[in-house]
Design a protein around this motif. Sequence first.
Motif, PDB file in Angstrom:
ATOM      1  N   LEU A 111       0.787  -1.235   0.000  1.00 22.78           N
ATOM      2  CA  LEU A 111       0.000   0.000   0.000  1.00 22.78           C
ATOM      3  C   LEU A 111       0.819   1.286   0.000  1.00 22.78           C
ATOM      4  CD1 LEU A 111      -2.868  -0.830   2.555  1.00 22.78           C
ATOM      5  CD2 LEU A 111      -2.967  -0.856   0.062  1.00 22.78           C
ATOM      6  N   VAL A 112       1.978   1.274   0.623  1.00 24.76           N
ATOM      7  CA  VAL A 112       2.695   2.525   0.902  1.00 24.76           C
ATOM      8  C   VAL A 112       3.760   2.805  -0.148  1.00 24.76           C
ATOM      9  CG1 VAL A 112       4.132   3.745   2.572  1.00 24.76           C
ATOM     10  CG2 VAL A 112       2.239   2.306   3.375  1.00 24.76           C
ATOM     11  N   ASN A 113       3.658   3.978  -0.752  1.00 25.42           N
ATOM     12  CA  ASN A 113       4.679   4.470  -1.677  1.00 25.42           C
ATOM     13  C   ASN A 113       5.596   5.453  -0.952  1.00 25.42           C
ATOM     14  OD1 ASN A 113       3.930   3.247  -4.248  1.00 25.42           O
ATOM     15  ND2 ASN A 113       2.066   4.488  -4.078  1.00 25.42           N
ATOM     16  N   PRO A 114       6.822   5.668  -1.461  1.00 24.22           N
ATOM     17  CA  PRO A 114       7.690   6.686  -0.866  1.00 24.22           C
ATOM     18  C   PRO A 114       6.982   8.035  -0.794  1.00 24.22           C
ATOM     19  CG  PRO A 114       8.941   5.334  -2.388  1.00 24.22           C
ATOM     20  CD  PRO A 114       7.504   4.914  -2.538  1.00 24.22           C
ATOM     21  N   GLY A 115       7.035   8.638   0.390  1.00 27.95           N
ATOM     22  CA  GLY A 115       6.394   9.930   0.599  1.00 27.95           C
ATOM     23  C   GLY A 115       4.992   9.846   1.155  1.00 27.95           C
ATOM     24  N   ASP A 116       4.357   8.687   1.086  1.00 28.32           N
ATOM     25  CA  ASP A 116       3.035   8.534   1.699  1.00 28.32           C
ATOM     26  C   ASP A 116       3.142   8.682   3.214  1.00 28.32           C
ATOM     27  OD1 ASP A 116       1.747   8.078  -0.682  1.00 28.32           O
ATOM     28  OD2 ASP A 116       1.637   5.903  -0.457  1.00 28.32           O
ATOM     29  N   GLU A 117       2.091   9.191   3.818  1.00 30.40           N
ATOM     30  CA  GLU A 117       2.064   9.331   5.278  1.00 30.40           C
ATOM     31  C   GLU A 117       1.268   8.189   5.900  1.00 30.40           C
ATOM     32  OE1 GLU A 117       2.409  14.221   5.450  1.00 30.40           O
ATOM     33  OE2 GLU A 117       0.543  13.230   6.049  1.00 30.40           O
ATOM     34  N   VAL A 118       1.800   7.688   6.999  1.00 31.70           N
ATOM     35  CA  VAL A 118       1.162   6.602   7.739  1.00 31.70           C
ATOM     36  C   VAL A 118       0.986   7.057   9.174  1.00 31.70           C
ATOM     37  CG1 VAL A 118       1.337   4.218   8.518  1.00 31.70           C
ATOM     38  CG2 VAL A 118       2.197   4.848   6.241  1.00 31.70           C
ATOM     39  N   ILE A 119      -0.254   7.071   9.639  1.00 34.43           N
ATOM     40  CA  ILE A 119      -0.543   7.497  11.006  1.00 34.43           C
ATOM     41  C   ILE A 119      -0.381   6.312  11.941  1.00 34.43           C
ATOM     42  CG2 ILE A 119      -2.352   8.312  12.570  1.00 34.43           C
ATOM     43  CD1 ILE A 119      -3.459   9.961  10.264  1.00 34.43           C
ATOM     44  N   LEU A 120       0.440   6.493  12.960  1.00 35.66           N
ATOM     45  CA  LEU A 120       0.624   5.492  14.012  1.00 35.66           C
ATOM     46  C   LEU A 120      -0.024   6.008  15.289  1.00 35.66           C
ATOM     47  CD1 LEU A 120       4.401   4.540  13.525  1.00 35.66           C
ATOM     48  CD2 LEU A 120       2.391   3.559  12.401  1.00 35.66           C
ATOM     49  N   ALA A 135       9.397   0.880   3.570  1.00 38.61           N
ATOM     50  CA  ALA A 135       8.600   1.199   2.383  1.00 38.61           C
ATOM     51  C   ALA A 135       8.830   2.624   1.884  1.00 38.61           C
ATOM     52  CB  ALA A 135       7.123   0.992   2.691  1.00 38.61           C
ATOM     53  N   GLY A 136       9.563   3.426   2.642  1.00 42.86           N
ATOM     54  CA  GLY A 136       9.811   4.811   2.244  1.00 42.86           C
ATOM     55  C   GLY A 136       8.707   5.763   2.643  1.00 42.86           C
ATOM     56  N   GLY A 137       7.785   5.307   3.490  1.00 43.00           N
ATOM     57  CA  GLY A 137       6.720   6.168   3.968  1.00 43.00           C
ATOM     58  C   GLY A 137       7.173   7.055   5.107  1.00 43.00           C
ATOM     59  N   ASN A 138       6.351   8.038   5.437  1.00 46.26           N
ATOM     60  CA  ASN A 138       6.626   8.955   6.541  1.00 46.26           C
ATOM     61  C   ASN A 138       5.623   8.709   7.655  1.00 46.26           C
ATOM     62  OD1 ASN A 138       8.696  10.296   5.061  1.00 46.26           O
ATOM     63  ND2 ASN A 138       7.141  11.507   3.997  1.00 46.26           N
ATOM     64  N   CYS A 139       6.133   8.446   8.856  1.00 44.91           N
ATOM     65  CA  CYS A 139       5.265   8.189   9.998  1.00 44.91           C
ATOM     66  C   CYS A 139       4.768   9.497  10.601  1.00 44.91           C
ATOM     67  CB  CYS A 139       6.011   7.392  11.063  1.00 44.91           C
ATOM     68  SG  CYS A 139       6.405   5.702  10.560  1.00 44.91           S
ATOM     69  N   VAL A 140       3.483   9.551  10.867  1.00 43.62           N
ATOM     70  CA  VAL A 140       2.863  10.663  11.585  1.00 43.62           C
ATOM     71  C   VAL A 140       2.314  10.072  12.877  1.00 43.62           C
ATOM     72  CG1 VAL A 140       1.058  12.413  11.569  1.00 43.62           C
ATOM     73  CG2 VAL A 140       2.285  11.853   9.450  1.00 43.62           C
ATOM     74  N   VAL A 141       2.897  10.471  13.996  1.00 44.06           N
ATOM     75  CA  VAL A 141       2.570   9.852  15.276  1.00 44.06           C
ATOM     76  C   VAL A 141       1.532  10.694  16.010  1.00 44.06           C
ATOM     77  CG1 VAL A 141       3.487   9.082  17.498  1.00 44.06           C
ATOM     78  CG2 VAL A 141       4.857   8.810  15.415  1.00 44.06           C
ATOM     79  N   VAL A 142       0.453  10.060  16.428  1.00 40.48           N
ATOM     80  CA  VAL A 142      -0.577  10.701  17.236  1.00 40.48           C
ATOM     81  C   VAL A 142      -0.524  10.053  18.615  1.00 40.48           C
ATOM     82  CG1 VAL A 142      -3.016  11.277  17.449  1.00 40.48           C
ATOM     83  CG2 VAL A 142      -1.977  11.035  15.177  1.00 40.48           C
ATOM     84  N   ASN A 143      -0.218  10.853  19.623  1.00 42.17           N
ATOM     85  CA  ASN A 143       0.086  10.323  20.952  1.00 42.17           C
ATOM     86  C   ASN A 143      -1.093  10.409  21.907  1.00 42.17           C
ATOM     87  OD1 ASN A 143       3.184   9.814  21.061  1.00 42.17           O
ATOM     88  ND2 ASN A 143       2.980  11.785  20.028  1.00 42.17           N
ATOM     89  N   ALA A 144      -1.119   9.459  22.828  1.00 40.15           N
ATOM     90  CA  ALA A 144      -2.015   9.521  23.990  1.00 40.15           C
ATOM     91  C   ALA A 144      -1.203   9.118  25.212  1.00 40.15           C
ATOM     92  CB  ALA A 144      -3.212   8.592  23.814  1.00 40.15           C
ATOM     93  N   ALA A 160      -4.704  14.830  12.129  1.00 40.97           N
ATOM     94  CA  ALA A 160      -3.432  14.394  11.566  1.00 40.97           C
ATOM     95  C   ALA A 160      -3.529  13.986  10.102  1.00 40.97           C
ATOM     96  CB  ALA A 160      -2.884  13.214  12.375  1.00 40.97           C
ATOM     97  N   VAL A 161      -4.751  13.852   9.592  1.00 41.61           N
ATOM     98  CA  VAL A 161      -4.947  13.421   8.209  1.00 41.61           C
ATOM     99  C   VAL A 161      -4.616  14.556   7.250  1.00 41.61           C
ATOM    100  CG1 VAL A 161      -6.660  12.655   6.518  1.00 41.61           C
ATOM    101  CG2 VAL A 161      -6.671  11.684   8.824  1.00 41.61           C
ATOM    102  N   THR A 162      -3.860  14.229   6.207  1.00 42.24           N
ATOM    103  CA  THR A 162      -3.544  15.169   5.132  1.00 42.24           C
ATOM    104  C   THR A 162      -3.821  14.475   3.797  1.00 42.24           C
ATOM    105  OG1 THR A 162      -1.254  14.547   4.657  1.00 42.24           O
ATOM    106  CG2 THR A 162      -1.630  15.966   6.582  1.00 42.24           C
ATOM    107  N   PRO A 163      -3.719  15.199   2.688  1.00 44.96           N
ATOM    108  CA  PRO A 163      -3.901  14.543   1.379  1.00 44.96           C
ATOM    109  C   PRO A 163      -2.887  13.428   1.119  1.00 44.96           C
ATOM    110  CG  PRO A 163      -4.137  16.911   1.155  1.00 44.96           C
ATOM    111  CD  PRO A 163      -3.647  16.668   2.556  1.00 44.96           C
ATOM    112  N   LYS A 164      -1.797  13.394   1.882  1.00 46.01           N
ATOM    113  CA  LYS A 164      -0.786  12.354   1.692  1.00 46.01           C
ATOM    114  C   LYS A 164      -1.022  11.120   2.565  1.00 46.01           C
ATOM    115  CE  LYS A 164       3.012  15.457   0.396  1.00 46.01           C
ATOM    116  NZ  LYS A 164       4.404  15.868   0.727  1.00 46.01           N
ATOM    117  N   THR A 165      -2.016  11.169   3.445  1.00 40.96           N
ATOM    118  CA  THR A 165      -2.233  10.060   4.373  1.00 40.96           C
ATOM    119  C   THR A 165      -2.785   8.850   3.632  1.00 40.96           C
ATOM    120  OG1 THR A 165      -2.745  11.662   6.113  1.00 40.96           O
ATOM    121  CG2 THR A 165      -3.282   9.349   6.529  1.00 40.96           C
ATOM    122  N   LYS A 166      -2.110   7.710   3.774  1.00 41.83           N
ATOM    123  CA  LYS A 166      -2.518   6.488   3.082  1.00 41.83           C
ATOM    124  C   LYS A 166      -3.033   5.423   4.042  1.00 41.83           C
ATOM    125  CE  LYS A 166      -2.728   4.027  -0.746  1.00 41.83           C
ATOM    126  NZ  LYS A 166      -1.518   3.838  -1.586  1.00 41.83           N
TER     127      LYS A 166
END
Length: 397
Positions: A111-120, A135-144, A160-166
């Motif tokens: 699923l993940v292409n280089p530059g895609d964002e993945v929310i953890l 996979a070359g994706g970028n992690c976007v961390v949402v903390n609790a 945290a969602v952007t147009p790049k979020t996959k």
Amino acid sequence: MPPVSAILQRLEESATLAMARKSRELTAAGFDVISLSLGEPDFNTPNYIKQAAIEAIEQNVSKYPPVNGFLDVREAISAKFKRDNGLFYTANQIVISTGAKQSIINVILSLVNPGDEVILLAPYWVSYREMVNIAGGNCVVVNADIERNFKVNAAEIQAAVTPKTKLIIFSSPCNPTGSVYSRSELESIAQVVLAQPDLYIISDEIYEHINFAGDHFSIASVPGMAERTVTVNGVSKAFAMTGWRIGYIGAPQWIADACTKIQGQFTSGANTIAQKATKAAVLADPTETHHMRDAFKRRRDLVVSKLKEIKGLGVNHPDGAFYLFPDVSHFLGKSVNGKTIHTAAELCTYILETVYVAVVDGEAFGAPSCIRLSYATSDELLIEAISRIKKALEQLS
């Protein structure tokens, strides 16, 4: 430096496996180490599962299997999904892999292409971030934090969602916190996903049967989410089958096909004997696992009560899995014998080298002020380990 690949250079060693390695080294040197670092049940695989494996050996089930797994085993997993989760995956929507870890990396690479964002959703399992990095994706961390029992809400995910979020990745029951997302919480998260045309979820449900809060709820059962969710599970935790190395997914057909293609170039089909053992495991009545779940719940209560006796330690009350994730902020910046402990990683090393108890620092899980300990061991060892930890922490000032 040796000319290793760029992928390897950006890949961190698994924190849990690194601590397990240090524990083994000290044990080999003659020290009495209690390891609470690995998430491995201390039970033996149930006899009915072992018998299925023996029968498979005797029937010479030893040739290459289909890449996505034997049809009868995938049909058994399909029946399990329907019975336990209200999910209607066909056998062709299921891919059996060499452990849930391979299941997850298959999906990420699909699923993940280089530059895609993945929310953890943090705290998160250590390998999610590194798999996304591969996979070359970028992690976007949402903390609790611990005050919210380590659970992220839908509004925070939406922000945290952007147009790049996959992709969004999370586990429930959660490794490392033991937190369990409720039905209403997951329904709210599902609405965030459904509002985006190209957003998917990996729902890691490997601890499904180690749930003290009631019935497990799968986010893929929310209307509309079956086509947006990859449900990951396996037999390692609930059935005490860590060494059998079987994980599986239920997924939209195109994702299942993609994972089969990737797996065909890496490992091909998973171990044949372990697959037949898995069939026996998933077809069994879920009550077959309740004695282990009940033992973990009792140990949870024991460990929580003991940890709460340590002044300054933040302790939550997890509803599943077999981990505690205490907040150690109070102890950072304190010293012993002229040495200051600055990080949770340094604190874990101090505990290991001083009182010979192995725990894992929270930084690799996205929570640098915490440590993780597994209570998947005997009462006697847990009581002794926490007594040692208490002694080590009380020496800090």
